[in-house]
Design a protein around this motif. Sequence first.
Motif, short mmCIF file in Angstrom:
data_model
loop_
_atom_site.label_atom_id
_atom_site.label_comp_id
_atom_site.label_asym_id
_atom_site.label_seq_id
_atom_site.Cartn_x
_atom_site.Cartn_y
_atom_site.Cartn_z
N SER A 43 0.75 -1.30 -0.28
CA SER A 43 -0.06 0.00 -0.07
C SER A 43 0.74 1.33 -0.18
N VAL A 44 1.90 1.17 0.89
CA VAL A 44 2.65 2.51 1.04
C VAL A 44 3.50 2.90 -0.30
N SER A 45 3.66 1.69 -1.20
CA SER A 45 4.43 2.06 -2.61
C SER A 45 3.33 2.86 -3.25
N HIS A 46 1.95 2.77 -3.03
CA HIS A 46 0.93 3.47 -3.81
C HIS A 46 0.66 4.82 -3.26
N ASP A 47 0.01 4.70 -2.05
CA ASP A 47 -0.40 5.71 -1.38
C ASP A 47 0.49 6.99 -1.10
N LEU A 48 1.63 6.73 -0.51
CA LEU A 48 2.62 7.69 -0.32
C LEU A 48 3.01 8.51 -1.63
N ARG A 49 2.87 7.96 -2.68
CA ARG A 49 3.42 8.55 -3.91
C ARG A 49 2.56 9.34 -4.21
N ALA A 50 1.43 9.19 -4.40
CA ALA A 50 0.40 9.92 -4.98
C ALA A 50 0.33 11.57 -4.62
N PRO A 51 0.43 11.79 -3.13
CA PRO A 51 0.51 13.04 -2.70
C PRO A 51 1.67 13.91 -3.32
N LEU A 52 3.03 13.06 -3.39
CA LEU A 52 4.17 13.67 -3.65
C LEU A 52 4.06 14.15 -5.14
N ARG A 53 3.42 13.44 -5.74
CA ARG A 53 3.17 13.80 -7.29
C ARG A 53 2.48 14.82 -7.49
N SER A 54 1.55 14.97 -6.55
CA SER A 54 0.65 16.31 -6.60
C SER A 54 1.49 17.60 -6.14
N ILE A 55 2.21 17.31 -5.07
CA ILE A 55 2.98 18.34 -4.58
C ILE A 55 3.92 18.80 -5.69
N ASP A 56 4.46 17.87 -6.43
CA ASP A 56 5.67 18.26 -7.45
C ASP A 56 4.78 18.91 -8.62
N GLY A 57 3.67 18.26 -9.02
CA GLY A 57 3.29 18.52 -10.34
C GLY A 57 2.46 20.04 -10.04
N PHE A 58 1.83 20.27 -9.08
CA PHE A 58 1.31 21.66 -8.78
C PHE A 58 1.99 22.71 -8.67
N SER A 59 3.36 22.31 -7.92
CA SER A 59 4.50 23.19 -7.73
C SER A 59 5.11 23.91 -9.18
N GLN A 60 5.14 22.68 -10.07
CA GLN A 60 5.75 23.21 -11.43
C GLN A 60 4.53 24.07 -12.06
N ALA A 61 3.39 23.39 -11.73
CA ALA A 61 2.24 24.12 -12.76
C ALA A 61 2.12 25.56 -12.21
N LEU A 62 2.20 25.99 -10.99
CA LEU A 62 2.61 27.35 -10.43
C LEU A 62 3.65 27.98 -11.07
N GLU A 63 4.79 27.34 -11.16
CA GLU A 63 6.05 27.88 -11.53
C GLU A 63 5.75 28.36 -13.09
N GLU A 64 5.21 27.46 -13.73
CA GLU A 64 4.87 27.99 -15.21
C GLU A 64 3.69 29.18 -15.27
N ASP A 65 2.60 28.91 -14.65
CA ASP A 65 1.62 29.64 -14.96
C ASP A 65 1.92 31.27 -14.19
N LEU A 66 2.88 31.19 -12.91
CA LEU A 66 3.26 32.44 -12.23
C LEU A 66 4.38 33.22 -12.79
N LYS A 67 4.98 32.45 -14.03
CA LYS A 67 6.18 33.08 -14.48
C LYS A 67 6.40 34.60 -14.52
N PRO A 68 5.53 35.25 -14.93
CA PRO A 68 5.74 36.76 -15.23
C PRO A 68 5.74 37.37 -13.70
N VAL A 69 5.01 36.71 -12.69
CA VAL A 69 5.06 37.29 -11.56
C VAL A 69 6.23 36.97 -10.42
N LEU A 70 6.83 35.79 -10.81
CA LEU A 70 7.84 35.14 -10.01
C LEU A 70 9.23 36.15 -10.20
N ASN A 71 9.81 36.08 -8.94
CA ASN A 71 11.45 36.59 -9.07
C ASN A 71 12.21 35.37 -8.62
#
Lengths: 590, 136
Positions: free
Chosen positions: A378-406
Amino acid sequence: MAFAVASPASQQWLTQPATALSLIAGSAAAFVQTLKRLPRSVVHTTRRVLAVLTLCLAAVGFFSNSELAHTKWLTALCLSLLAAALFRIDARSPRLTERTALAVILLSALPLFTLAYGAASGGPSFAPHTMSLGAALSLGLLARATLSCRPDGDILQLWRHPSFAGRAFRWALPAAVVLPVLVSLLRQHLVRIGTIEPTAAAAWGTVINIGILSTVTLWGGTALRRNFAELQQSRKFLDAIIENIPHMVFVKDAERLSFVRFNKAGEQLLGLKRDQMLGKTDFDFFPPDEAKFFQDQDRKTLESRQLVVIAEEPIATASGERWLRTKKVPVLDPEGEAAFLLGISEDITEVRRSGLELRAAKDAAEANAKELESFSYSVSHDLRAPLRSIDGFSQALEEDLKPVLNDRTRQYLSRVRANAQHMAHLIDDLLRLSRVTRAALSRADVDLSSLAEEIRAELVATDPNRNVRWSIQPGLHSHADQGLLKVLLDNLLNNAWKFTSKKPQAHIEFGQTTDDHGNPCFFVRDDGAGFDMSYADKLFGAFQRLHAASEFEGTGVGLATVSRVALRHGGRIWAKAAQGQGATFFFTLS
Amino acid sequence: MKQKVILLVEDNPDDELLTLRAFEKNRLVNEVAVVRDGAEAISWLDACDGLPALVLLDLKLPKIDGLGVLKHIRSSARLKLLPVVVLTSSREDRDLVESYALGANSYVRKPVAYEEFLEAARTLGMYWLMLNEVPS
């Protein structure tokens, strides 16, 4: 044997013809008994016929009225006794043969003593009313020969006995024979030469004889008493052993299967006194079906004449139900028939309980392992999913907020992502570590060199531009678990690759060498960053790192995993390094 | 040419969002139908008019899990030739083996790093939607 012809000069040697013939027949009978080659029935018949012949000739001689050919009554008596002894020589009990032969020996000594006393007292030297000397000697010898035909008789047994009793007898008997004779002879002589009065001599003689007889009797008695004491001691010793055996020991007679012996451990176990038990059977103490079971086992033991083991049986005792392991042994008599049944019962209640507990613990442990298995899954499944979300949405933020980020805010986001990555690696490494600990070890011949080559190829593929010289010793084998070995080499070679990443030119080696004691071991060496040897003992602990994450990324679990693999194979791992000069990791797999 | 529909069977809303974003970033403009559990997947497939071009199947699903859906697809006369790519975060060997045993066309592990995920989505899209041929 003597067959002397009558002559006036040797009158005392004169043996009557009937007597002589009788003696010959008797001797023949005794002789026939010794012939081992002939069939027994022939021997027995011949002997009996000869014995009867001996008797007849003696009778003929005795009842003959002729002055010349008359057999003396004593001679006839002795011959009759010998005939009887010879006839019954093959009887079960040697008693008749032995006693009659002894009687004849004694009686035949009579004329010899008479002669001796006569000579000593100066009187007539021959008493014609007893028997001729020739007959006397022959009878004595024949009687002795008859005695030898039954070596199981009391007197020969005692004479030849190795014990103190035998020794005492070998002194006592000659003493009992010789001393009274000497005393009498001396008495006769002293009376004859007048040193002493006849009445005084008689008194002295009596006293001395009494003394001799008493001493001999005392000897005999003492020997018996000592033997008895030894026997008692022996018996007490055996009793003590049986009493002190910590298991229940009992003996039943083979006929009725009633108890004849019962030890203290048995009393304690069953809660019954032996007086209550002796003479009774199982049916008096146990429920009928239990008692029947016991007796069936007893019968089986006695019939098969072999040890029977009852691995475990419950038994109702005064203190509740106990479990026994019983061994039943047949006790055979000298003829090989089962005379008794010996039983030894060990109380295995506690052992059995711990055995059951052990089995339960083992089952629990196995259940645990299974649970852990599914947990890891179960661990091999359930712990990875949130990590994927964290990484994915962070990147999404980075891309979408590009003009605003320093730079700073962008760095925050990349830190978030880096941490998610790190956590993913941690999960992977921990899972691997747990799998290594749990997995069953299946040893086979593993080609370590080709395994190392595979890993080398993988590493080179990740960064083909790196300048790394590889020295992998060919032909290295080990009897180990393929999967676990892959994990081990993967870790070590990956480490070597990682810690040499800052060098423009690196050298990574894998080979076989010997340790400080000359035992063979494998090694992985690199000439990279190395580490400070003073922290070497921390090296293989989980989550222990000797470098900052900024220098070299890592979870700190890799070497713990490697160490676990080596330990599971019964081997060990150790390292030698110097700061900035590379590191060598040695390991053994047995 | 009829628009190729991709069926995404995914219960995790975050993963769903990330996947859709990945397709978008890779200019895969196909319509993506999303179902949230195994039972929904089966009823969607049974009810759909025409077949999707690709099924992206997660394994850990509520109600009926991924393997159950796969079994249904492969045992249905109408659906059994459907390309199914198992897209899951499980690294367990037994899932891999079981998926192939039940007839999955491909098995892809969802990487934690989003960039890798983007790359995976691009590759998947390129292959299954552009290069791969399926019977009509």
